[in-house]
Structure formats: C-alpha cells, structure tokens
Motif scaffolding. Structure first.
Motif, short mmCIF file in Angstrom:
data_model
loop_
_atom_site.label_atom_id
_atom_site.label_comp_id
_atom_site.label_asym_id
_atom_site.label_seq_id
_atom_site.Cartn_x
_atom_site.Cartn_y
_atom_site.Cartn_z
N ARG A 178 54.60 -13.86 1.13
CA ARG A 178 53.36 -14.60 0.91
C ARG A 178 53.28 -15.29 -0.44
NH1 ARG A 178 52.79 -10.77 4.30
NH2 ARG A 178 51.30 -10.83 6.03
N GLY A 179 54.35 -15.23 -1.20
CA GLY A 179 54.32 -15.88 -2.53
C GLY A 179 53.49 -15.09 -3.53
N LEU A 180 53.35 -13.78 -3.28
CA LEU A 180 52.60 -12.93 -4.21
C LEU A 180 53.59 -12.23 -5.15
CD1 LEU A 180 50.48 -11.27 -1.39
CD2 LEU A 180 49.56 -12.82 -3.12
N THR A 181 53.08 -11.75 -6.28
CA THR A 181 53.90 -10.95 -7.18
C THR A 181 53.44 -9.51 -7.06
OG1 THR A 181 54.17 -12.78 -8.73
CG2 THR A 181 54.47 -10.57 -9.62
N ILE A 182 54.34 -8.64 -6.64
CA ILE A 182 53.96 -7.22 -6.53
C ILE A 182 54.58 -6.45 -7.68
CG2 ILE A 182 55.90 -6.61 -4.98
CD1 ILE A 182 53.89 -4.66 -3.58
N ARG A 183 53.77 -5.59 -8.32
CA ARG A 183 54.30 -4.76 -9.41
C ARG A 183 54.21 -3.30 -9.01
NH1 ARG A 183 51.82 -7.20 -13.98
NH2 ARG A 183 49.98 -5.96 -13.46
N PHE A 184 55.33 -2.61 -9.05
CA PHE A 184 55.36 -1.18 -8.77
C PHE A 184 55.14 -0.44 -10.09
CE2 PHE A 184 57.68 -3.05 -5.23
CZ PHE A 184 56.97 -2.50 -4.18
N ILE A 185 54.13 0.42 -10.08
CA ILE A 185 53.72 1.10 -11.31
C ILE A 185 53.98 2.59 -11.17
CG2 ILE A 185 51.71 1.55 -12.81
CD1 ILE A 185 50.42 -0.96 -11.63
N GLU A 186 54.48 3.20 -12.23
CA GLU A 186 54.67 4.66 -12.20
C GLU A 186 53.32 5.37 -12.29
OE1 GLU A 186 57.19 5.76 -15.46
OE2 GLU A 186 59.00 5.19 -14.38
N LEU A 187 53.20 6.43 -11.54
CA LEU A 187 52.02 7.28 -11.65
C LEU A 187 51.94 7.81 -13.08
CD1 LEU A 187 49.74 8.80 -10.02
CD2 LEU A 187 51.36 10.69 -9.85
N MET A 188 50.73 7.70 -13.67
CA MET A 188 50.56 8.17 -15.05
C MET A 188 49.74 9.46 -15.05
SD MET A 188 49.74 4.62 -17.05
CE MET A 188 48.55 3.98 -15.88
N PRO A 189 49.98 10.32 -16.04
CA PRO A 189 49.26 11.59 -16.08
C PRO A 189 47.86 11.43 -16.66
CG PRO A 189 50.81 11.49 -17.89
CD PRO A 189 50.98 10.21 -17.13
N VAL A 190 47.02 10.67 -15.99
CA VAL A 190 45.64 10.47 -16.46
C VAL A 190 44.67 10.82 -15.34
CG1 VAL A 190 46.12 8.69 -18.20
CG2 VAL A 190 45.75 8.02 -15.84
N GLY A 191 43.46 11.15 -15.77
CA GLY A 191 42.33 11.33 -14.86
C GLY A 191 42.64 12.21 -13.67
N GLU A 192 42.28 11.72 -12.50
CA GLU A 192 42.35 12.49 -11.27
C GLU A 192 43.80 12.85 -10.89
OE1 GLU A 192 40.01 13.90 -9.82
OE2 GLU A 192 40.32 14.01 -7.66
N ALA A 193 44.77 12.08 -11.36
CA ALA A 193 46.17 12.39 -11.02
C ALA A 193 46.52 13.79 -11.51
CB ALA A 193 47.11 11.36 -11.65
N VAL A 194 45.99 14.16 -12.68
CA VAL A 194 46.25 15.48 -13.23
C VAL A 194 45.35 16.51 -12.54
CG1 VAL A 194 46.23 16.88 -15.33
CG2 VAL A 194 46.90 14.47 -15.45
N ALA A 195 44.06 16.19 -12.46
CA ALA A 195 43.09 17.14 -11.90
C ALA A 195 43.44 17.50 -10.45
CB ALA A 195 41.69 16.53 -11.98
N SER A 196 43.95 16.53 -9.68
CA SER A 196 44.22 16.78 -8.26
C SER A 196 45.58 17.42 -8.04
CB SER A 196 44.17 15.45 -7.49
OG SER A 196 45.29 14.66 -7.86
N GLY A 197 46.38 17.54 -9.09
CA GLY A 197 47.70 18.14 -8.96
C GLY A 197 48.76 17.16 -8.46
N TYR A 233 60.56 -8.46 -14.18
CA TYR A 233 60.45 -9.11 -12.88
C TYR A 233 61.80 -9.43 -12.23
CZ TYR A 233 55.49 -9.51 -13.63
OH TYR A 233 54.17 -9.20 -13.82
N PHE A 234 61.77 -9.46 -10.90
CA PHE A 234 62.93 -9.81 -10.09
C PHE A 234 62.47 -10.71 -8.96
CE2 PHE A 234 63.86 -5.94 -12.24
CZ PHE A 234 65.21 -5.98 -12.52
N ARG A 235 63.39 -11.50 -8.44
CA ARG A 235 63.08 -12.27 -7.24
C ARG A 235 64.16 -11.99 -6.20
NH1 ARG A 235 66.15 -16.81 -7.08
NH2 ARG A 235 67.41 -17.07 -8.96
N VAL A 236 63.93 -12.46 -4.99
CA VAL A 236 64.90 -12.29 -3.92
C VAL A 236 65.12 -13.66 -3.31
CG1 VAL A 236 65.37 -11.18 -1.69
CG2 VAL A 236 64.14 -9.92 -3.47
N GLU A 237 66.40 -14.07 -3.25
CA GLU A 237 66.77 -15.39 -2.74
C GLU A 237 66.04 -15.70 -1.42
OE1 GLU A 237 69.14 -17.05 -4.76
OE2 GLU A 237 68.36 -18.73 -3.59
N GLY A 238 65.42 -16.88 -1.36
CA GLY A 238 64.82 -17.31 -0.10
C GLY A 238 63.34 -16.92 0.05
N TYR A 239 62.80 -16.19 -0.91
CA TYR A 239 61.38 -15.78 -0.82
C TYR A 239 60.58 -16.37 -1.98
CZ TYR A 239 62.66 -12.17 2.58
OH TYR A 239 63.10 -11.48 3.67
N PRO A 240 59.34 -16.77 -1.71
CA PRO A 240 58.54 -17.34 -2.80
C PRO A 240 57.94 -16.30 -3.76
CG PRO A 240 57.29 -17.39 -0.74
CD PRO A 240 58.66 -16.84 -0.40
#
Ligand code: SAM
Length: 324
Positions: A178-197, A233-240
C-alpha cells in the motif's frame, strides 16, 4: 537547545491527553489513572509552551497521548499550532480509531502526517491486544489518512514473541503493498508491559525480527523516510512501501536522541524511561514566559545520557503519561 551530552534537542513530543479509547496490553491497564480535567493544559497554554519551545530551537512536533484524537477540538489545536508556531514538521501518533472521521479536517487544519499503531491484521487478535479495539475502524482510518494526503503514513507495530510474531511478514506485506512505511518496535519495559508480566517474556529483539523478515523478503537498505526518529529503513524491490526497525534495547539510539516530552498536564520530561519532570503548568497559567523558558533549558540540561534499561529492567513510568 544543546543538552549536557552535546545532543541538539529539536523534537518535541506533545501529549494532549492521558485518556485513551483502548487499553493495549503493553501500554495501559483498563483502570488507568487520569489527570483531573483542570490539570490539563488548555489549547492556549499548549500553544504558548510550543511557541517558546520553537524560539529555543524546537522545529518538529509530534502530537500524541493517550490517544490524541479523543481530545475534543483536536483539529482546532492543530490550526492554532500552525498559526502560532514556526513548526517545520507537525505529525501525530494515533491508534487510528477516529481517523476515518477526522483525517480530512486534520489535514486541512495543517497536520503534515500521521503514525498509526497496528499490531495485528487478525480482528480477534487485534481485539485481544487492544482490549476491545475494532480492526476495521483502524484500517478505514489508515485508508482515509492516505486519501487525505497525511503522507507518509507510517504504521507502528510492537513486535511481540508469542503474541503477533507469526504475522510480522503479513504486516510487512500489508504496508509494502500500500505504499506505507511500517516500523517494527521492540517491546519496552514501561507501564503495563511490566505490570502485566508481558515483559520480558514477549520481548522480541529487532535483530531477530529482521532475520525473520529477511528469510521471506529480500531487504535492501533504504534512505530514512521523512521524520525525526531512530528507525533504520529497508525496502523490497517492486513494492512502494518501506520497512523500519526501532530497537531501543538491542540497538539503543540514546546517543542521538533529539527529543523532549511535554505531558498533557504540563510536565516536561527529558526522557521516556525516567519519570522525573518539571512542571510548566503554573508559569504558563501566570503567563510567566521567562520561567517557562528557564524550565525548558533546565529540562534539556538534565536529560539523562541513556534510558538505563540495560542496567535495571524495572520501571514504574505509566506509558499513558509518556506520549509514546
Ligand atoms: N494512542 C496513540 C497511538 O496508539 O499511537 C499514541 C500514544 S501510544 C502510547 C504511542 C506508541 O507507543 C504506540 O505505537 C504504542 O504501540 C507504543 N507503545 C506503548 N507501550 C509500549 C511498550 N511497552 N513498548 C513499545 N511500544 C509501546
């Protein structure tokens, strides 16, 4: 503004509410404490703070929350910021639920672009991660943002082991197609991530995510998409579209951090991982610009050299205050 480590601070993350219409499992509990309404900065106070920040060298502003699109009159605030402050890049982070309804008016008010959180393309899984969110509304919001020209539209995906790791390739292809930029983010040890285990079990290091994607998609290094952030950032040949990775833990970028945060209740926070801050609220209410200016400089001066998560993986910082 130059901080104690010689970093130039030019990017402000501006939280306009601590409320949210979702309660993502890694972000906030369903019963999150919210500041009383009278403690929130008014639009006029926000514009005054941002104008002073711009005079001190800030030229990039990201509006965030909580969920910024639940703050009533948000497009009006954007118009006021555009008219009152010399901002080169004005962006907004959203969960996308109200984006289909608001994208056009946000663009007309002067917003440049949006980032939309999207952790799953499965309606059931999306509902579980967000504790009740409707995937269809978010997808409609992404489409509306593209149609409105809020470009580039970026997607933020928190990659989590055992939660959404099996659909990361599908999410990447969704964006690439779709010509979007997706960013994969590492889970960080903040807020509910810690509280929920969820932390540390679901933490999925970016190098692992990159390997997983590269096994199916030939990733070619790319120029950074317009923005201010730490993604590679990275791209893949043939994709917007494009793929980015944000690795605060496995590839920390604190040495290049250029940001400062202002909470909805007017507290200046120099770092996401530290909950100490300086309150601008009273000086703003008294119109005391000299003090506001001093507090900005003081906050920048006390910006820590790093998040410190490697040293201690515990934190009590409530993510809702952080304006992700
Ligand atoms: N509601 C808006 C949204 O959904 O983008 C703005 C605020 S939200 C706190 C900003 C970003 O922080 C989201 O992309 C969210 O996925 C991310 N986030 C929240 N908690 C996180 C955590 N523990 N680890 C990594 N990212 C997190």
């Amino acid at each position: 503004m130059i901080d104690g480590q010689g970093r130039t601070i030019r990017y402000l993350r501006l939280s306009v509410t601590d409320r949210c219409n979702l309660s993502c499992v890694y972000c906030r509990s369903a019963a999150c404490n919210e500041a009383p309404r009278e403690d929130l900065l008014s639009f006029e106070e926000i514009v005054q703070a941002v104008r002073i920040a711009c005079e001190l060298g800030i030229d990039r502003v990201r509006i965030t929350g909580g969920e910024p699109l639940v703050r009533r009159g948000i497009s009006g605030l954007i118009r006021m910021l555009r008219e009152g402050c010399p901002i080169a890049d004005l962006s907004l982070s959203t969960n996308g639920l109200r984006l289909a309804e608001l994208a056009g008016e946000l663009k007309r008010a002067g917003l440049d672009r949006v980032n939309v959180s999207l952790d799953s393309l499965s309606p059931d899984r999306f509902r579980r991660i967000t504790r009740g969110g409707d995937l269809g509304e978010v997808l409609a919001g992404i489409e509306a943002a593209q149609e409105a020209g809020l470009a580039p539209v970026k997607l933020n995906t928190v990659a989590m082991r055992g939660i959404n790791d099996e659909e990361l390739v599908e999410l990447a292809l969704f964006a690439l197609d779709r010509g979007l930029t997706i960013r994969f983010i590492e889970l960080m040890p903040v807020g509910e991530a810690v509280a929920s285990g969820l932390w540390p079990a679901a933490h999925l290091p970016v190098p692992e995510v990159r390997r997983l994607l590269a096994a199916e998609l030939p990733l070619l290094p790319a120029e950074a998409a317009p923005g201010n952030g730490p993604a590679r950032y990275f791209r893949v040949e043939g994709y917007p579209g494009a793929i980015g990775f944000i690795a605060p833990l496995s590839e920390p970028f604190c040495a290049d951090c250029n940001r400062i945060r202002l909470t909805a209740a007017g507290e200046l926070r120099p770092c996401l991982a530290h909950d100490h801050g300086l309150s601008l609220r009273e000086p703003l209410r008294k119109g005391n610009e000299v003090t506001v200016r001093k507090l900005f400089l003081q906050a920048v001066n006390t910006k820590p050299s790093g998040h410190g998560w490697g040293e201690s993986q515990e934190t009590t910082t409530p993510m809702a205050d952080l304006g992700g």
